[in-house]
Design an enzyme around this catalytic site. Structure first.
Site, mmCIF file in Angstrom:
data_model
loop_
_atom_site.group_PDB
_atom_site.id
_atom_site.type_symbol
_atom_site.label_atom_id
_atom_site.label_comp_id
_atom_site.label_asym_id
_atom_site.label_seq_id
_atom_site.Cartn_x
_atom_site.Cartn_y
_atom_site.Cartn_z
ATOM 1 N N ASN A 23 0.811 -1.220 0.000
ATOM 2 C CA ASN A 23 0.000 0.000 0.000
ATOM 3 C C ASN A 23 0.849 1.276 0.000
ATOM 4 O OD1 ASN A 23 -2.290 -1.489 -0.281
ATOM 5 N ND2 ASN A 23 -2.844 -1.437 1.889
ATOM 6 N N CYS A 120 -10.858 -4.606 -3.648
ATOM 7 C CA CYS A 120 -11.528 -5.735 -3.008
ATOM 8 C C CYS A 120 -12.930 -5.334 -2.580
ATOM 9 C CB CYS A 120 -10.734 -6.172 -1.771
ATOM 10 S SG CYS A 120 -9.331 -7.213 -2.161
ATOM 11 N N ASP A 308 -6.960 -4.532 7.992
ATOM 12 C CA ASP A 308 -6.337 -5.502 7.076
ATOM 13 C C ASP A 308 -5.812 -6.746 7.802
ATOM 14 O OD1 ASP A 308 -6.900 -3.704 5.096
ATOM 15 O OD2 ASP A 308 -4.843 -3.029 4.788
HETATM 16 C C1 EPZ Z 1 -6.508 1.683 2.080
HETATM 17 O O1 EPZ Z 1 -7.761 1.718 1.391
HETATM 18 C C2 EPZ Z 1 -5.881 0.364 1.739
HETATM 19 N N1 EPZ Z 1 -5.743 0.278 0.282
HETATM 20 C C3 EPZ Z 1 -6.737 -0.772 2.257
HETATM 21 O O2 EPZ Z 1 -5.983 -1.944 2.033
HETATM 22 C C4 EPZ Z 1 -6.960 -0.609 3.759
HETATM 23 O O3 EPZ Z 1 -7.881 -1.581 4.195
HETATM 24 C C5 EPZ Z 1 -7.520 0.777 4.053
HETATM 25 O O4 EPZ Z 1 -6.669 1.800 3.477
HETATM 26 C C6 EPZ Z 1 -7.652 1.064 5.553
HETATM 27 O O5 EPZ Z 1 -6.409 0.946 6.179
HETATM 28 C C7 EPZ Z 1 -4.730 0.864 -0.321
HETATM 29 O O6 EPZ Z 1 -3.873 1.473 0.294
HETATM 30 C C8 EPZ Z 1 -4.654 0.713 -1.803
HETATM 31 P P1 EPZ Z 1 -9.557 4.532 3.414
HETATM 32 P P2 EPZ Z 1 -8.534 3.075 1.213
HETATM 33 O O7 EPZ Z 1 -9.759 5.636 2.446
HETATM 34 O O8 EPZ Z 1 -7.540 4.167 1.011
HETATM 35 C C9 EPZ Z 1 -14.145 5.745 4.096
HETATM 36 C C10 EPZ Z 1 -5.698 -4.254 1.631
HETATM 37 O O9 EPZ Z 1 -6.180 -5.353 1.952
HETATM 38 N N2 EPZ Z 1 -13.972 6.723 3.005
HETATM 39 O O10 EPZ Z 1 -8.588 4.722 4.529
HETATM 40 O O11 EPZ Z 1 -9.545 2.850 0.177
HETATM 41 C C11 EPZ Z 1 -14.087 4.314 3.609
HETATM 42 O O12 EPZ Z 1 -15.326 3.894 3.090
HETATM 43 C C12 EPZ Z 1 -6.597 -3.095 1.565
HETATM 44 O O13 EPZ Z 1 -4.495 -4.076 1.342
HETATM 45 C C13 EPZ Z 1 -14.987 7.602 2.703
HETATM 46 O O14 EPZ Z 1 -16.056 7.586 3.322
HETATM 47 O O15 EPZ Z 1 -9.200 3.204 2.632
HETATM 48 C C14 EPZ Z 1 -13.662 3.592 4.859
HETATM 49 O O16 EPZ Z 1 -14.786 3.359 5.672
HETATM 50 C C15 EPZ Z 1 -7.989 -3.302 1.243
HETATM 51 N N3 EPZ Z 1 -14.801 8.518 1.690
HETATM 52 C C16 EPZ Z 1 -12.751 4.584 5.563
HETATM 53 O O17 EPZ Z 1 -13.052 5.858 4.981
HETATM 54 C C17 EPZ Z 1 -13.636 8.571 0.981
HETATM 55 O O18 EPZ Z 1 -13.522 9.430 0.094
HETATM 56 C C18 EPZ Z 1 -11.265 4.311 5.401
HETATM 57 O O19 EPZ Z 1 -10.960 4.140 4.019
HETATM 58 C C19 EPZ Z 1 -12.589 7.689 1.303
HETATM 59 C C20 EPZ Z 1 -12.782 6.750 2.316
#
Ligand code: EPZ
Length: 437
Positions: A23, A120, A308
């Site tokens: 990531n 995912c 994760d």
């Molecule tokens: C990153 O996803 C990782 N992916 C994920 O890794 C990881 O689970 C996640 O961060 C949390 O640590 C990558 O780095 C490519 P977030 P990301 O934005 O950036 C909400 C793996 O298995 N949200 O931190 O997509 C969202 O719905 C994976 O390696 C909004 O509401 O996660 C969630 O509830 C899968 N609006 C929370 O924030 C937005 O615009 C955290 O999501 C963005 C996010």
């Protein structure tokens, strides 16, 4: 169709070396096109999501030179900035990190057209905070025909307060704001180790970012970036997965090339349930000699317990004494492995969709199961290694998105696991490991 076949019951014992953080790498590789200079990046994990991102970058004209499986040289010099800068192909649609190309291209060229990110299926994954951040910097952003289209005449620094703590949003704003005019402050920023790594990488190219790793990040925009050489941090989740593999199989694994500080939430839980965790400068050793105990876990942004690592921990707690609970507070659909684990004998009750009540059982028994997503897939492989008898895990493409040579590393620890592609190969494995159908 490729599957893993596993014969469980062997404690995993030995040493394993952890690769670069997927990531962090996704953010860093996308950011590398922000300079016309040359970026030499080391400790890049050789996994599917990374390769898909690199191909998409090549698709817009970046020059990608794979020096070896873990080292890549990138130059964004030949990207045609007069073109539309469209990022779209059937593979990039399936990964999440395509969104980093919006921040990178918008920062450098003031425009980007990137297909809406996939990733995912772990719940609804909006990008409203990313869009809010780009708009605050002065960009016009719209979504049309499945594409995110962002443009700006001028990008200007801004004070941005994130409504949710989001890894992707924090990285995306850091990238675009680094080449904006003036100062940006991101409040309620995510603090994950990979945020710090991407900030360090951008700074190594000439950005001026302070505070990464805290919830307030300050960025002074600069004119342009220059060449850099950089080595990506070790993967906290790959390390955590092997820590749990030692615990679940009552094994003894020395996990090398890690930053123990990044693993504290995982180490603390393993110690609480009765495993031994020894830390040294760049390694952790996890030993479990007897049946572990129950606990409560709630997933939280870093430094809380990582979402994760939730499925891997659930697999361990499913075999531990007593009743445990796991509350998932980041994504609403991260328990799709529960039905699969039940086939192996786990006793888990779901409440309100986001709380798993896990009644520890004495053993799992092998079954035919599907990997529902990346981390849950890896967790089910560990369940198979801990189980009695044979397990087949299908849909292993998910696992290959984020774990480099997963089966090979598990075999080096004494795990009986092989990638197979036919009934014949399955039978061969069964024969070799002592049982014919
Ligand atoms: C990153 O996803 C990782 N992916 C994920 O890794 C990881 O689970 C996640 O961060 C949390 O640590 C990558 O780095 C490519 P977030 P990301 O934005 O950036 C909400 C793996 O298995 N949200 O931190 O997509 C969202 O719905 C994976 O390696 C909004 O509401 O996660 C969630 O509830 C899968 N609006 C929370 O924030 C937005 O615009 C955290 O999501 C963005 C996010």
């Amino acid at each position: 169709m490729e599957q893993y076949i596993i014969k469980g019951g062997n404690p995993l014992v030995g040493e394993v070396v952890i690769g670069g953080a997927k990531n962090a790498a996704l953010g860093i590789l996308a950011a590398s096109i922000m300079t016309d200079g040359r970026c030499l990046i080391d400790n890049v994990p050789d996994v599917r999501d990374i390769n898909v991102l690199l191909q998409a970058m090549e698709g817009i004209g970046a020059v990608i030179d794979r020096k070896s499986s873990n080292e890549v040289e990138i130059s964004g010099k030949n990207i045609d900035s007069n073109g539309d800068l469209i990022v779209d192909n059937e593979y990039i649609r399936r990964i999440r990190a395509s969104y980093y190309l919006i921040g990178a291209l918008l920062g450098k060229y003031r425009k980007a057209k990137v297909v809406l990110p996939g990733g995912c299926d772990i719940g609804s994954r909006p990008i409203d905070q990313h869009i809010k951040g780009f708009r605050a910097l002065g960009a016009k952003v719209k979504i049309e025909h499945g594409m995110v289209i962002a443009e700006a005449k001028v990008l200007r620094g801004a004070h941005i307060y994130l409504d949710v703590v989001s890894v992707g949003t924090t990285i995306n704003i850091m990238m675009a704001a680094s080449l904006a005019k003036g100062n940006t402050i991101i409040e309620n920023a995510a603090k994950e180790p990979h945020i710090v790594d991407v900030a360090n990488f951008l700074n190594s190219m000439g950005a001026n970012i302070r505070g990464a790793g805290t919830d307030v990040i300050r960025i002074k925009g600069v004119e342009k970036f220059h060449d850099t050489e950089y080595s990506i941090i070790p993967d906290q989740i790959e390390a955590g997965t092997f820590m749990v593999a030692a615990a679940a199989t009552k094994g003894d694994i020395l996990i090398k090339n890690v930053i123990p500080k990044h693993l504290e939430a995982i180490s603390a839980k393993l110690i609480e349930i009765g495993a031994e965790v020894e830390e040294s400068d760049d390694a952790v050793r996890v030993v479990a000699t007897r049946r572990l105990k129950h606990t409560q876990i709630k997933t939280l942004p870093y430094p809380g317990f990582p979402t994760d690592m939730q499925p891997q921990m659930a697999i361990t707690l499913g075999l531990s004494k007593g009743t445990s609970t796991i509350t998932e507070s980041i994504f609403e659909n991260r328990f799709r492995y529960v039905d699969e684990l039940r086939r192996m004998g786990a006793n888990i009750k779901m409440v309100d969709g986001n709380v798993a009540i896990i009644y520890g059982v004495d053993k799992y028994t092998g079954a035919e199961i599907d990997a529902p997503d990346l981390r849950a897939g890896a967790a089910l492989v560990i369940a198979g290694l801990a189980a009695e008898g044979y397990t087949t895990v299908s849909q292993i493409g998910y696992i290959q998105r984020g774990y480099e040579r997963f089966d090979e590393k598990l075999r080096s620890l004494g795990g009986l696991i092989e990638k197979v592609d036919s009934e014949r190969e399955i039978n061969k494995f069964r024969f070799k490991t002592g049982s014919m159908m």
